[in-house]
Design a protein around this motif. Structure first.
Motif, PDB file in Angstrom:
ATOM      1  N   ALA A 135      -4.521  13.450  -3.066  1.00 33.36           N
ATOM      2  CA  ALA A 135      -5.595  13.803  -2.144  1.00 33.36           C
ATOM      3  C   ALA A 135      -6.242  15.121  -2.572  1.00 33.36           C
ATOM      4  N   LYS A 136      -5.434  16.076  -3.015  1.00 31.05           N
ATOM      5  CA  LYS A 136      -5.965  17.341  -3.518  1.00 31.05           C
ATOM      6  C   LYS A 136      -6.859  17.095  -4.728  1.00 31.05           C
ATOM      7  N   SER A 137      -6.481  16.184  -5.576  1.00 32.58           N
ATOM      8  CA  SER A 137      -7.285  15.849  -6.750  1.00 32.58           C
ATOM      9  C   SER A 137      -8.649  15.273  -6.333  1.00 32.58           C
ATOM     10  N   LEU A 138      -8.660  14.417  -5.305  1.00 31.52           N
ATOM     11  CA  LEU A 138      -9.928  13.858  -4.824  1.00 31.52           C
ATOM     12  C   LEU A 138     -10.820  14.955  -4.234  1.00 31.52           C
ATOM     13  N   ILE A 139     -10.206  15.911  -3.534  1.00 35.37           N
ATOM     14  CA  ILE A 139     -10.969  17.046  -3.008  1.00 35.37           C
ATOM     15  C   ILE A 139     -11.574  17.838  -4.170  1.00 35.37           C
ATOM     16  N   ASP A 140     -10.780  18.050  -5.212  1.00 37.39           N
ATOM     17  CA  ASP A 140     -11.271  18.754  -6.396  1.00 37.39           C
ATOM     18  C   ASP A 140     -12.427  18.004  -7.059  1.00 37.39           C
ATOM     19  N   MET A 141     -12.432  16.671  -6.940  1.00 37.08           N
ATOM     20  CA  MET A 141     -13.520  15.859  -7.503  1.00 37.08           C
ATOM     21  C   MET A 141     -14.793  15.966  -6.665  1.00 37.08           C
ATOM     22  N   GLY A 142     -14.669  16.404  -5.411  1.00 38.43           N
ATOM     23  CA  GLY A 142     -15.839  16.524  -4.557  1.00 38.43           C
ATOM     24  C   GLY A 142     -15.805  15.654  -3.310  1.00 38.43           C
ATOM     25  N   TYR A 143     -14.769  14.843  -3.181  1.00 39.65           N
ATOM     26  CA  TYR A 143     -14.632  14.056  -1.954  1.00 39.65           C
ATOM     27  C   TYR A 143     -14.290  15.005  -0.811  1.00 39.65           C
ATOM     28  N   GLU A 144     -14.956  14.817   0.321  1.00 40.20           N
ATOM     29  CA  GLU A 144     -14.758  15.723   1.450  1.00 40.20           C
ATOM     30  C   GLU A 144     -13.906  15.128   2.557  1.00 40.20           C
ATOM     31  N   ASN A 145     -13.914  13.818   2.688  1.00 32.96           N
ATOM     32  CA  ASN A 145     -13.226  13.155   3.792  1.00 32.96           C
ATOM     33  C   ASN A 145     -11.978  12.456   3.246  1.00 32.96           C
ATOM     34  N   VAL A 146     -10.936  13.241   3.047  1.00 29.51           N
ATOM     35  CA  VAL A 146      -9.714  12.771   2.396  1.00 29.51           C
ATOM     36  C   VAL A 146      -8.505  13.177   3.234  1.00 29.51           C
ATOM     37  N   SER A 147      -7.536  12.278   3.341  1.00 32.01           N
ATOM     38  CA  SER A 147      -6.279  12.615   4.003  1.00 32.01           C
ATOM     39  C   SER A 147      -5.151  11.836   3.349  1.00 32.01           C
ATOM     40  N   HIS A 148      -3.938  12.195   3.715  1.00 35.36           N
ATOM     41  CA  HIS A 148      -2.789  11.418   3.257  1.00 35.36           C
ATOM     42  C   HIS A 148      -1.842  11.231   4.437  1.00 35.36           C
ATOM     43  N   ILE A 149      -1.067  10.151   4.350  1.00 36.91           N
ATOM     44  CA  ILE A 149      -0.184   9.780   5.455  1.00 36.91           C
ATOM     45  C   ILE A 149       1.182  10.434   5.288  1.00 36.91           C
ATOM     46  N   GLU A 150       1.542  11.216   6.282  1.00 36.40           N
ATOM     47  CA  GLU A 150       2.841  11.888   6.301  1.00 36.40           C
ATOM     48  C   GLU A 150       3.958  10.842   6.294  1.00 36.40           C
ATOM     49  N   GLY A 151       4.905  11.015   5.395  1.00 38.29           N
ATOM     50  CA  GLY A 151       6.033  10.092   5.330  1.00 38.29           C
ATOM     51  C   GLY A 151       5.791   8.866   4.476  1.00 38.29           C
ATOM     52  N   GLY A 152       4.541   8.657   4.041  1.00 37.18           N
ATOM     53  CA  GLY A 152       4.204   7.567   3.126  1.00 37.18           C
ATOM     54  C   GLY A 152       4.614   6.183   3.608  1.00 37.18           C
ATOM     55  N   PHE A 153       4.914   5.319   2.649  1.00 40.84           N
ATOM     56  CA  PHE A 153       5.249   3.928   2.951  1.00 40.84           C
ATOM     57  C   PHE A 153       6.490   3.821   3.832  1.00 40.84           C
ATOM     58  N   ALA A 154       7.418   4.760   3.665  1.00 39.45           N
ATOM     59  CA  ALA A 154       8.629   4.740   4.501  1.00 39.45           C
ATOM     60  C   ALA A 154       8.246   4.805   5.976  1.00 39.45           C
ATOM     61  N   ALA A 155       7.294   5.675   6.321  1.00 38.58           N
ATOM     62  CA  ALA A 155       6.833   5.788   7.705  1.00 38.58           C
ATOM     63  C   ALA A 155       5.953   4.595   8.092  1.00 38.58           C
ATOM     64  N   ILE A 156       5.097   4.173   7.174  1.00 36.11           N
ATOM     65  CA  ILE A 156       4.198   3.045   7.443  1.00 36.11           C
ATOM     66  C   ILE A 156       4.984   1.788   7.788  1.00 36.11           C
ATOM     67  N   SER A 157       6.076   1.555   7.072  1.00 39.10           N
ATOM     68  CA  SER A 157       6.863   0.330   7.287  1.00 39.10           C
ATOM     69  C   SER A 157       7.541   0.314   8.661  1.00 39.10           C
ATOM     70  N   GLN A 158       7.598   1.484   9.320  1.00 39.86           N
ATOM     71  CA  GLN A 158       8.163   1.572  10.672  1.00 39.86           C
ATOM     72  C   GLN A 158       7.071   1.664  11.736  1.00 39.86           C
ATOM     73  N   SER A 159       5.820   1.383  11.341  1.00 40.05           N
ATOM     74  CA  SER A 159       4.681   1.568  12.254  1.00 40.05           C
ATOM     75  C   SER A 159       4.020   0.225  12.562  1.00 40.05           C
ATOM     76  N   ASP A 160       2.805   0.283  13.107  1.00 35.73           N
ATOM     77  CA  ASP A 160       2.054  -0.913  13.488  1.00 35.73           C
ATOM     78  C   ASP A 160       1.400  -1.643  12.317  1.00 35.73           C
ATOM     79  N   PHE A 161       1.378  -1.022  11.149  1.00 32.36           N
ATOM     80  CA  PHE A 161       0.787  -1.681   9.981  1.00 32.36           C
ATOM     81  C   PHE A 161       1.571  -2.936   9.622  1.00 32.36           C
ATOM     82  N   LYS A 162       0.867  -3.955   9.147  1.00 37.21           N
ATOM     83  CA  LYS A 162       1.512  -5.192   8.716  1.00 37.21           C
ATOM     84  C   LYS A 162       1.821  -5.094   7.231  1.00 37.21           C
ATOM     85  N   ILE A 163       3.064  -5.397   6.887  1.00 34.68           N
ATOM     86  CA  ILE A 163       3.505  -5.379   5.499  1.00 34.68           C
ATOM     87  C   ILE A 163       3.570  -6.813   4.978  1.00 34.68           C
TER      88      ILE A 163
END
Length: 127
Positions: A98-126
């Protein structure tokens, strides 16, 4: 020679990168306000599954795939006007990416805390 540790790079990236939790990411996804980008490598996807409607762009190809001047640009697959929401397995690589994308000029960038480990315990469908 003064080489920064990977931990230092991540700490520096986290000062600039917006970190969101899985609930915030799922809301953006449901409202069609983001590109959900999985930067894990292909073997990780094969082992643990893929998040429904996410775009897979391995970390090593991210800058090339998000450079509109590159032959690898994901034209038509990503809407560069929407937020770029990145995730990896645990949240370290996605912070750096995400930092690299900001360095490229992207302004609307984020990353998900905990990554896939957290996603797999959430509402997202795997898949």
């Amino acid at each position: 020679m003064n080489i920064k540790s990977s931990q230092t790079l991540v700490s520096e990236a986290l000062k600039e990168v917006k970190t969101i939790n899985t609930d915030e990411a799922f809301k953006l996804y449901q409202e069609n306000k983001c590109n959900l980008i999985d930067i894990r490598d292909i073997t990780e996807l094969e082992q643990t599954g893929k998040v429904e409607n996410s775009q897979h762009i391995p970390r090593g190809m991210l800058e090339l795939c998000l450079d509109p001047e590159s032959i690898y640009f994901k034209d038509g697959k990503l809407d560069i006007k929407k937020e770029m929401v990145l995730f990896c397995a645990g949240g370290v690589r996605s912070a750096l990416a995400a930092k690299s994308l900001i360095d490229m000029g992207y302004e609307n960038v984020s990353h998900i805390e905990g990554g896939f480990a957290a996603i797999s315990q959430s509402d997202f469908k795997i898949l």
